[in-house]
Design a protein around this motif. Structure first.
Motif, short mmCIF file in Angstrom:
data_model
loop_
_atom_site.label_atom_id
_atom_site.label_comp_id
_atom_site.label_asym_id
_atom_site.label_seq_id
_atom_site.Cartn_x
_atom_site.Cartn_y
_atom_site.Cartn_z
N ILE A 129 -6.06 -7.59 10.67
CA ILE A 129 -4.68 -7.99 10.95
C ILE A 129 -3.80 -6.75 10.91
O ILE A 129 -3.81 -6.00 9.93
CB ILE A 129 -4.18 -9.02 9.91
N SER A 130 -3.03 -6.55 12.00
CA SER A 130 -2.08 -5.44 12.05
C SER A 130 -0.68 -6.03 12.12
O SER A 130 -0.44 -7.02 12.83
CB SER A 130 -2.34 -4.56 13.27
N THR A 131 0.24 -5.42 11.39
CA THR A 131 1.63 -5.88 11.36
C THR A 131 2.56 -4.77 11.82
O THR A 131 2.25 -3.58 11.69
CB THR A 131 2.04 -6.33 9.94
N LEU A 132 3.71 -5.17 12.36
CA LEU A 132 4.70 -4.21 12.83
C LEU A 132 6.08 -4.81 12.61
O LEU A 132 6.33 -5.96 12.95
CB LEU A 132 4.50 -3.89 14.31
N ASP A 133 6.98 -4.02 12.01
CA ASP A 133 8.36 -4.43 11.80
C ASP A 133 9.24 -3.27 12.22
O ASP A 133 9.12 -2.16 11.68
CB ASP A 133 8.61 -4.81 10.33
N ARG A 134 10.13 -3.51 13.17
CA ARG A 134 10.95 -2.44 13.74
C ARG A 134 12.13 -2.07 12.84
O ARG A 134 12.87 -1.13 13.17
CB ARG A 134 11.46 -2.84 15.12
N ASP A 135 12.34 -2.78 11.77
CA ASP A 135 13.39 -2.41 10.83
C ASP A 135 12.99 -1.13 10.09
O ASP A 135 11.89 -0.61 10.27
CB ASP A 135 13.66 -3.54 9.84
N SER A 136 13.89 -0.68 9.24
CA SER A 136 13.66 0.56 8.50
C SER A 136 13.71 0.31 7.01
O SER A 136 14.24 -0.71 6.54
CB SER A 136 14.72 1.61 8.88
N GLY A 137 13.15 1.26 6.27
CA GLY A 137 13.20 1.17 4.81
C GLY A 137 12.47 -0.05 4.30
O GLY A 137 11.39 -0.43 4.78
N VAL A 138 13.08 -0.67 3.28
CA VAL A 138 12.44 -1.83 2.67
C VAL A 138 12.36 -2.99 3.64
O VAL A 138 11.48 -3.85 3.52
CB VAL A 138 13.22 -2.23 1.38
N ASN A 139 13.25 -3.04 4.62
CA ASN A 139 13.21 -4.13 5.59
C ASN A 139 11.99 -4.04 6.51
O ASN A 139 11.63 -5.03 7.16
CB ASN A 139 14.47 -4.12 6.45
N SER A 140 11.36 -2.88 6.57
CA SER A 140 10.19 -2.71 7.44
C SER A 140 8.88 -2.89 6.68
O SER A 140 7.81 -2.90 7.30
CB SER A 140 10.21 -1.32 8.08
N GLN A 141 8.94 -3.02 5.38
CA GLN A 141 7.72 -3.20 4.60
C GLN A 141 7.29 -4.67 4.68
O GLN A 141 8.09 -5.57 4.41
CB GLN A 141 7.95 -2.80 3.15
N VAL A 142 6.03 -4.88 5.01
CA VAL A 142 5.52 -6.22 5.30
C VAL A 142 4.40 -6.55 4.33
O VAL A 142 3.54 -5.71 4.05
CB VAL A 142 5.03 -6.33 6.75
N HIS A 143 4.45 -7.77 3.83
CA HIS A 143 3.38 -8.31 2.98
C HIS A 143 2.72 -9.47 3.73
O HIS A 143 3.40 -10.36 4.23
CB HIS A 143 3.94 -8.79 1.65
N CYS A 144 1.41 -9.43 3.79
CA CYS A 144 0.65 -10.42 4.55
C CYS A 144 -0.13 -11.32 3.60
O CYS A 144 -0.70 -10.86 2.60
CB CYS A 144 -0.29 -9.72 5.52
N THR A 145 -0.17 -12.62 3.90
CA THR A 145 -0.86 -13.60 3.07
C THR A 145 -1.62 -14.56 3.98
O THR A 145 -1.16 -14.88 5.09
CB THR A 145 0.14 -14.41 2.22
N VAL A 146 -2.79 -15.00 3.50
CA VAL A 146 -3.59 -15.96 4.25
C VAL A 146 -3.74 -17.23 3.42
O VAL A 146 -3.95 -17.18 2.20
CB VAL A 146 -4.98 -15.37 4.62
N TYR A 147 -3.60 -18.37 4.07
CA TYR A 147 -3.73 -19.67 3.43
C TYR A 147 -4.75 -20.49 4.20
O TYR A 147 -5.04 -20.23 5.36
CB TYR A 147 -2.39 -20.42 3.41
N GLY A 148 -5.27 -21.50 3.53
CA GLY A 148 -6.16 -22.43 4.22
C GLY A 148 -7.45 -22.71 3.49
O GLY A 148 -7.88 -23.86 3.44
#
Length: 935
Positions: A376-395
């Motif tokens: 899984i690859s993530t991308l957030d165009r924001d900057s700083g802390v707004n660009s840091q992404v946490h990924c979670t899987v459920y199921g």
């Protein structure tokens, strides 16, 4: 799963412009922009010294990500090439560093490696500086001061670093030069600076060339022609409140939002003083599209929305000009900082290891735990802390996420898979940034299992660690165990049972029960953590085949402690919930009086105790909440009779907390503190603790010692008095047969009808003391000290002759002046005293029967009264001149108090007698007595 790691090294590939750098499991390459498609960037197998499998055509596989079209990977040997033309200015704009990142999986026998690849796109000098206008006109007043500045339009250059504009030059002229400055957004620009005063009549205009040059090799340049017009004199120009402003603007500000209210004032009147506002000529078209200024009010507003990700800083000039002829504008510089707002939702890209259908990943049911399913690859165009992404899987708990890199995650197996039990998993992947409020992206993903033939039942884990809270209800659910069997039909039908074992002397089936079909475990009794902390249960799963095959697992049942035990106070010992503590009444502040100690049968946080005073904290005591030490919080001023009651509570840290209380009675005693100070020194030493048991022992020992001394003293005095009384009786019998001769003078104590005046002129019984011709007091020379016997009524009383001063103190009874403290009497006894005759005793020692005459009559009284004789029937003369007789100092003593009261109030005479000595009996007419006369 295996991550590749190696020592850091850097090497140059066969292509001179390509570099490779390996750090841990990340490998970095460099390539230039605008390289042709197919240009070799590097070789993973060669650069990482990987062994290739010749039997497989697929040794490397690129996990497709966002910019996957720019770079290609050859699956046989891991060669990296340029996929399509890369324009750095298009994908990275003015970013100093431009990276393309992706992941590659290397397959090696039965394991694989995940390699993180970063390709840095180096800038080339493919763009020249360019001015917005080929020609421009600027105006300056002829009265402008030397050093006046006029901002010029900056040139634009899409390159970065050394390929960006480095300098500006102006053609030679006699009045102007330039100064190169750097704007807040990183743009270099030039300002025209006046070096020499202008004269419009001499020269009304001039033209100069402005050239911008970058630092590339070879360098590139761009130029513009500037015409400078000299305007006529204008006496006053508008003046801004400030020459520059710096403001912040959130990127989500709506169009029309007010940014700043500008104000400029012109001292002139009429049209010459009317001010209008506008952008400077050098302001770019881009800024004019985003911002606008009202020409009348000077209000700067947002014309269209801005985007922090596109540009985060803007610098613009606003001019204020009057409406008079030949106006000279004033310039205000405004810097606008765009602040990032969490306005971009994270993007998710999922690349499976094996897939034949889009959106579905396949994996074998025999895959090991932690096997890679998808990336899984993530991308957030924001900057700083707004660009840091946490990924979670459920199921499902058979799969979990593991972070590979900063913005990459792997879906891996969390347990042994069984296609016969679950053939397909539908997972929910959620990517959420750390902005406020956070934004999230949710994607559904399906994982299907490919079938394999397993043989024996198999548990996902050999040991399951399960926790259950103590005091559970019998029949409570604990956990469920599952085993898998790849066989079909009866051979794949599983049954569960408990393996026979003995726990604490009882069979295991008396503790738990096991559902043979589902594998669920239930408690048959309530567990007690204080009795049993760990319980190992062996589970066996058998299939329905013949012969049966089994698989076993251990359920390690951990009993979790609950807060079910109340703290127990052990020190000081309590009686009916209270204890008494002794301490000196003058104990200073900071003194440690005692320490409350308690225990708790629970463990961990449930046994963490804290102490506090719930009642009586204002009485001068405080307690350390961690150690339980009770301190004196201020200087105590209690009396010995005071008893202070303080209620102390001990609470654990459980939920809910349990509390025990104790009442401490503080009793105060006389005494000093131990020689070692109990007060904390230098703020770090512990307070000296008063040992209450030692205090009690000292008090009891002192009391017993005083009591013993009192008993001994009383016994000694009683024995001596008894002995003297017996001797006095024996001497009395001898008097009836022998005549006693006394060598000392006689002290007569007369009845209450004999008087003299004391110093306070109060009426007291008269006492006459003959003070001449006496020898030394008994006991103060070398002669033997004998007791003095006093005849009282019809019996003897013995007193010590060593104490010549006898004091009578007020007993507090009656109203007699004699008993007042200001009329004390001091009696000085002579060395020898007369004894009464038997006839005097028979007559009751009245004033009509008197003792024989003294051997030496007192013929010389100190104050002049003469002595006269009287017979047995004579009455004692009264003192009629009390006011001028001897004033007496008579201190009161309890020993003579009763004697004086009887002298004053009763008809008795008292005679003090000394040791008997045989002598001639004198006649009554030979005895001398004092006679009182009026002065």
């Amino acid at each position: 799963f295996f991550f590749f790691s190696s020592n850091q090294f850097a090497q140059r590939s066969s292509c001179a412009r390509i570099f490779v750098h390996i750090s841990g499991n990340t490998i970095r390459y460099q390539t230039n922009e605008e390289d042709a498609s197919g240009t070799v960037i590097g070789n993973l197998a060669k650069d990482m010294s990987l062994t290739l499998s010749h039997s497989s055509k697929t040794n490397f596989r690129m996990m497709k990500q966002f910019n996957d079209s720019f770079i290609r990977v050859r699956e046989s040997n891991g060669e990296l090439t340029v996929g399509e033309r890369i324009d750095r200015e298009r994908i990275c704009r003015h970013t100093p560093q431009c990276l393309i990142t992706f992941d590659v999986v290397n397959f090696s026998k039965e394991r694989y490696r995940l390699i993180h690849v970063e390709v840095e796109i180096k800038d080339i000098n493919d763009n020249s500086p360019e001015f917005p206008n080929k020609e421009s006109i600027v105006e300056i007043s002829e009265n402008a001061a030397v050093g006046s500045r006029i901002p010029l339009d900056p040139a634009a250059d899409a390159d970065v670093g050394s390929n960006y504009i480095q300098s500006y030059q102006i053609s030679v002229n006699s009045h102007f030069t330039i100064d190169v400055l750097l704007r807040a957004d990183g743009v270099k620009y030039a300002e025209l600076v006046l070096m020499k005063e202008l004269d419009r009549e001499t020269q009304s205009s001039c033209t100069v060339d402005l050239v911008a040059t970058d630092g590339g090799n070879p360098y590139r340049s761009g130029s513009t022609k500037i015409t400078i017009k000299v305007t006529d004199f204008n006496d006053n120009s508008p003046v801004f409140d400030q020459n520059s402003f710096s403001v912040s603007l959130p990127e989500d500000a709506p169009a029309g939002a007010v940014i700043l209210d500008l104000n400029a004032v012109d001292a002139d009147e009429g049209l010459n003083g009317e001010v209008v506002y506008g952008f400077g000529k050098q302001v770019s078209h881009e800024i004019r599209e985003l911002f606008q200024v009202d020409n009348k009010s000077g209000r700067l507003t947002l014309r269209s929305t801005v985007d922090f990700e596109d540009k985060n800083t803007y610098e613009l000039d606003v001019q204020a000009t009057d409406l008079g002829p030949n106006p000279t504008p004033s310039v205000c510089k405004i810097i606008i900082h765009v602040t990032d707002v969490n306005d971009n939702v994270p993007e998710i890209s999922i690349t499976p290891m094996t897939s034949t259908t889009t959106g579905i990943a396949y994996i074998s049911e025999g895959a090991d735990k932690d096997s890679l399913v998808a990336l899984i690859s993530t991308l957030d165009r924001d900057s700083g802390v707004n660009s840091q992404v946490h990924c979670t899987v459920y199921g499902h708990d058979h799969f979990k996420l593991r972070q590979a890199y900063e913005d990459s995650y792997m879906i891996v197996t969390a347990a042994v898979l069984d296609r016969e039990r679950i053939s397909e998993y539908n997972l929910t992947v959620m990517a959420e940034d750390f902005g406020s409020p956070p934004l999230r992206k949710i994607t559904q993903y399906t994982i299907r299992l490919s079938d394999e033939n397993d043989n024996a039942p198999h548990f996902t884990k050999a040991v399951y660690e399960v926790s259950v809270a103590e005091n559970n209800a019998p029949g409570a659910y604990i956990t469920t165990v599952e085993a898998s069997d790849a066989d079909l039909g009866n051979n794949g039908k599983l049954a569960y049972r408990l393996v026979d074992s003995v726990i604490m002397g009882s069979p295991v089936n008396t503790f738990v029960s096991l559902n043979s079909v589902s594998g669920s475990i239930y408690a048959l009794r309530s567990f007690n953590y204080e009795v049993m902390k760990l319980l190992d249960i062996h589970i066996q799963a058998s299939d329905g085949g013949s012969p049966r095959l089994q698989g076993t697992a251990v359920i390690r049942l951990k009993i979790v402690d609950q807060n079910d035990n109340q703290p127990s106070i052990i020190e000081p010992p309590l009686y009916k919930g209270s204890a008494e503590v002794f301490l000196p009444k003058d104990t200073p502040a900071g003194y440690v009086v005692t320490q409350i100690k308690a225990t708790d049968a629970d463990e961990g946080i449930n046994a963490q105790l804290s102490y506090k005073i719930t009642e009586g904290g204002h009485l001068g005591f405080s307690i350390n909440k961690d150690t339980g030490k009770v301190h004196v919080s201020r200087q105590l001023t209690y009396d010995l009779a005071d008893n202070v009651k303080v209620t102390v509570s001990v609470s654990d840290n459980g939920s809910p907390a349990l509390t025990s209380t104790a009442i401490i009675h503080f009793s105060f005693i006389e005494g000093t503190l131990p020689s070692l100070p109990s007060l904390a020194q230098n703020g770090s030493e512990e307070l000296f603790e008063w040992d209450i048991s030692i205090a009690i022992i000292i008090v009891l020992a002192g009391s017993c010692s005083l009591l013993l001394l009192a008993i001994i003293l009383i016994t000694t005095i009683c024995s001596r008095r008894k002995k003297e009384t017996v001797e006095g009786v024996y001497d009395d019998k001898e008097e009836t047969q022998n005549v006693e001769k006394v060598e000392s003078d006689i002290l007569y104590l007369f009845r209450a009808d004999c008087h003299f005046l004391n110093r306070d002129s109060k009426s007291v019984p008269n006492v006459f003391v003959s003070s001449q011709g006496y020898s030394t007091l008994p006991g103060y020379g070398k002669e033997t000290v004998r007791p003095i016997t006093i005849w009282k009524g019809n019996s003897f009383t013995t007193i010590s002759a060593r104490d010549p001063h006898i004091s009578g103190k007020d007993s507090g009874k009656g109203d007699s002046d004699f008993n007042d403290s200001d009329s004390d009497i001091t009696l000085l006894f002579p060395t020898g005293l007369w004894a009464c005759t038997s006839e005097c005793k028979v007559l009751g020692h009245s004033d009509r029967c008197w003792s024989p005459s003294a051997t030496r009559p007192n013929t010389g009284m100190a104050c002049g009264p003469h002595l006269s004789t009287f017979n047995k029937t004579a009455s004692l003369p009264r003192n009629t001149g009390r006011e001028n007789y001897y004033p007496a100092l008579i201190p009161k003593t309890n020993g003579l108090q009763s004697v004086y009261e009887k002298v004053q109030h009763q008809e008795f005479d008292y005679i003090l007698v000394g040791p008997p000595t045989p002598a001639r009996i004198q006649e009554a007419d030979e005895m001398s007595i004092p006679e009182y006369t009026n002065s």
